[in-house]
Design a protein around this motif. Structure first.
Motif, PDB file in Angstrom:
ATOM      1  N   THR A   1     -10.744  -0.426   0.102  1.00 23.24           N
ATOM      2  CA  THR A   1      -9.845  -0.373   1.247  1.00 23.24           C
ATOM      3  C   THR A   1     -10.343   0.680   2.224  1.00 23.24           C
ATOM      4  O   THR A   1     -11.137   1.551   1.883  1.00 23.24           O
ATOM      5  CB  THR A   1      -8.401  -0.018   0.823  1.00 23.24           C
TER       6      THR A   1
ATOM      7  N   ASN B   1       0.831  -1.179   0.000  1.00 21.25           N
ATOM      8  CA  ASN B   1       0.000   0.000   0.000  1.00 21.25           C
ATOM      9  C   ASN B   1       0.874   1.240   0.000  1.00 21.25           C
ATOM     10  O   ASN B   1       1.887   1.297   0.696  1.00 21.25           O
ATOM     11  CB  ASN B   1      -0.899   0.035   1.243  1.00 21.25           C
TER      12      ASN B   1
ATOM     13  N   SER C   1      -1.708  -0.914  -6.348  1.00 18.27           N
ATOM     14  CA  SER C   1      -2.346  -0.018  -5.375  1.00 18.27           C
ATOM     15  C   SER C   1      -3.221   1.034  -6.055  1.00 18.27           C
ATOM     16  O   SER C   1      -3.907   1.796  -5.373  1.00 18.27           O
ATOM     17  CB  SER C   1      -1.286   0.678  -4.518  1.00 18.27           C
TER      18      SER C   1
ATOM     19  N   THR D   1     -11.519  -4.972  -8.486  1.00 17.76           N
ATOM     20  CA  THR D   1     -11.344  -3.797  -7.640  1.00 17.76           C
ATOM     21  C   THR D   1     -11.713  -4.149  -6.200  1.00 17.76           C
ATOM     22  O   THR D   1     -12.783  -4.706  -5.946  1.00 17.76           O
ATOM     23  CB  THR D   1     -12.225  -2.635  -8.131  1.00 17.76           C
ATOM     24  N   VAL D   2     -10.808  -3.826  -5.273  1.00 15.36           N
ATOM     25  CA  VAL D   2     -10.990  -4.205  -3.871  1.00 15.36           C
ATOM     26  C   VAL D   2     -11.036  -2.947  -3.007  1.00 15.36           C
ATOM     27  O   VAL D   2     -10.032  -2.237  -2.899  1.00 15.36           O
ATOM     28  CB  VAL D   2      -9.858  -5.138  -3.393  1.00 15.36           C
TER      29      VAL D   2
ATOM     30  N   TRP E   1      -0.882  -7.488  -8.586  1.00  9.65           N
ATOM     31  CA  TRP E   1      -1.459  -6.582  -7.580  1.00  9.65           C
ATOM     32  C   TRP E   1      -1.048  -5.152  -7.884  1.00  9.65           C
ATOM     33  O   TRP E   1       0.083  -4.896  -8.296  1.00  9.65           O
ATOM     34  CB  TRP E   1      -0.957  -6.974  -6.197  1.00  9.65           C
TER      35      TRP E   1
ATOM     36  N   ASP F   1      -7.681  -0.928  -4.002  1.00  9.59           N
ATOM     37  CA  ASP F   1      -6.626  -1.697  -4.644  1.00  9.59           C
ATOM     38  C   ASP F   1      -7.185  -2.342  -5.906  1.00  9.59           C
ATOM     39  O   ASP F   1      -8.409  -2.499  -6.056  1.00  9.59           O
ATOM     40  CB  ASP F   1      -6.095  -2.785  -3.712  1.00  9.59           C
ATOM     41  N   THR F   2      -6.292  -2.724  -6.804  1.00  3.79           N
ATOM     42  CA  THR F   2      -6.701  -3.346  -8.064  1.00  3.79           C
ATOM     43  C   THR F   2      -5.884  -4.606  -8.303  1.00  3.79           C
ATOM     44  O   THR F   2      -4.677  -4.621  -8.050  1.00  3.79           O
ATOM     45  CB  THR F   2      -6.503  -2.381  -9.245  1.00  3.79           C
ATOM     46  N   VAL F   3      -6.538  -5.641  -8.768  1.00  2.00           N
ATOM     47  CA  VAL F   3      -5.868  -6.883  -9.133  1.00  2.00           C
ATOM     48  C   VAL F   3      -6.205  -7.184 -10.591  1.00  2.00           C
ATOM     49  O   VAL F   3      -7.380  -7.136 -10.985  1.00  2.00           O
ATOM     50  CB  VAL F   3      -6.309  -8.056  -8.241  1.00  2.00           C
TER      51      VAL F   3
ATOM     52  N   ARG G   1      -7.451  -7.849   2.537  1.00  2.00           N
ATOM     53  CA  ARG G   1      -8.550  -8.171   1.627  1.00  2.00           C
ATOM     54  C   ARG G   1      -8.085  -8.319   0.182  1.00  2.00           C
ATOM     55  O   ARG G   1      -8.519  -9.231  -0.531  1.00  2.00           O
ATOM     56  CB  ARG G   1      -9.613  -7.071   1.695  1.00  2.00           C
ATOM     57  N   SER G   2      -7.220  -7.413  -0.262  1.00  2.00           N
ATOM     58  CA  SER G   2      -6.837  -7.462  -1.672  1.00  2.00           C
ATOM     59  C   SER G   2      -5.941  -8.656  -1.967  1.00  2.00           C
ATOM     60  O   SER G   2      -5.995  -9.228  -3.058  1.00  2.00           O
ATOM     61  CB  SER G   2      -6.156  -6.157  -2.087  1.00  2.00           C
TER      62      SER G   2
END
Length: 237
Positions: free
Chosen positions: A222, A2, A194, A219-220, A192, A228-230, A50-51
């Motif tokens: 926070t 992060n 940020s 998209t997660v 992953w 955050d993005t995966v 979480r991400s």
């Protein structure tokens, strides 16, 4: 990882300050949680995860239906959330983690051990002190290293925010070919980030499409603001 530093209720306590491979590393504790700082930049902490869990679950969902005995390669140990999430999945047989910084691995024998479920004691988990860039560059030409179903890359704050100059290679053509070489047919790579990286996802889609692959964006949310993005890439082929 992060990029934004969370605001603690109490002053951080430095657990260890040391020189790592890439500069100064600091492990500190605040409000019962641990944070890793590198050269003054906040990298990650034990507050959420979480991400990292989303990266693993989305990557496994993208695999061919019914695949079991899954082998996962994780780039970056950090506080251990990604490796733990993979080990907690019933379909996963083995997790191989590559971590550049030896002190980060050592912290998993001490302060970080319990939070990640004592990874170093896991029979299904191999944690190797190695540079992911160098490892991939070598492994991609050695057939014996092939056989991962899912690769999770969490070594930076994202494709557009690399913490180490050499890591930019991981988000280019040569690295993608090495990743193809170390994955089984139908393999998946999860990246992953940020922050959103639209240029990267366009490039990744262009490289996967000719092989029948696809790219999914996860998209997660926070607690610190920006999600955050995966990016989950089905390599195809």
């Amino acid at each position: 990882m992060n990029g934004a530093v969370p605001q603690p209720d109490h002053a951080p306590r430095v657990v260890e300050r040391t020189m790592g491979v890439c500069g100064e590393l600091v492990l500190r504790e605040v409000d019962g949680q641990y944070e890793i700082i590198a050269d003054g930049m906040f990298l990650m902490d034990t507050r959420d995860g979480r991400s990292e869990r989303a990266m693993v679950s989305a990557g496994l969902r993208a695999l061919p239906r019914g695949r079991v005995g899954v082998r996962v390669l994780v780039g970056g140990l950090g506080v251990g959330f990604t490796a733990r999430a993979a080990l907690d999945e019933p379909s996963v047989d083995h997790v191989h983690v590559l971590e550049l910084e030896p002190r980060v691995i050592a912290w998993h024998q001490g302060p970080l051990a319990a939070g990640a479920g004592h990874l170093l004691a896991e029979d299904r988990c191999l944690i190797e002190c190695a540079d992911l860039v160098a490892w991939l560059d070598a492994a991609g030409s050695v057939p014996e290293t092939a056989g991962y179903d899912l690769v999770c890359l969490d070594v930076d704050n994202g494709p557009d925010w690399t913490l180490r100059t050499a890591n930019a290679w991981l988000y280019g053509d040569d690295a993608l070919e090495r990743l193809r070489a170390v994955t089984r047919p139908g393999g998946v790579v999860a990246f992953w980030s940020s922050a959103p990286a639209p240029g990267f996802v366009r490039w990744l889609t262009q490289r996967c499409s000719p092989h029948g692959g696809t790219v999914e964006t996860v998209t997660v949310p926070t607690d610190r603001g920006e999600p955050d993005t995966v990016y989950v890439a089905r390599l195809g082929g």
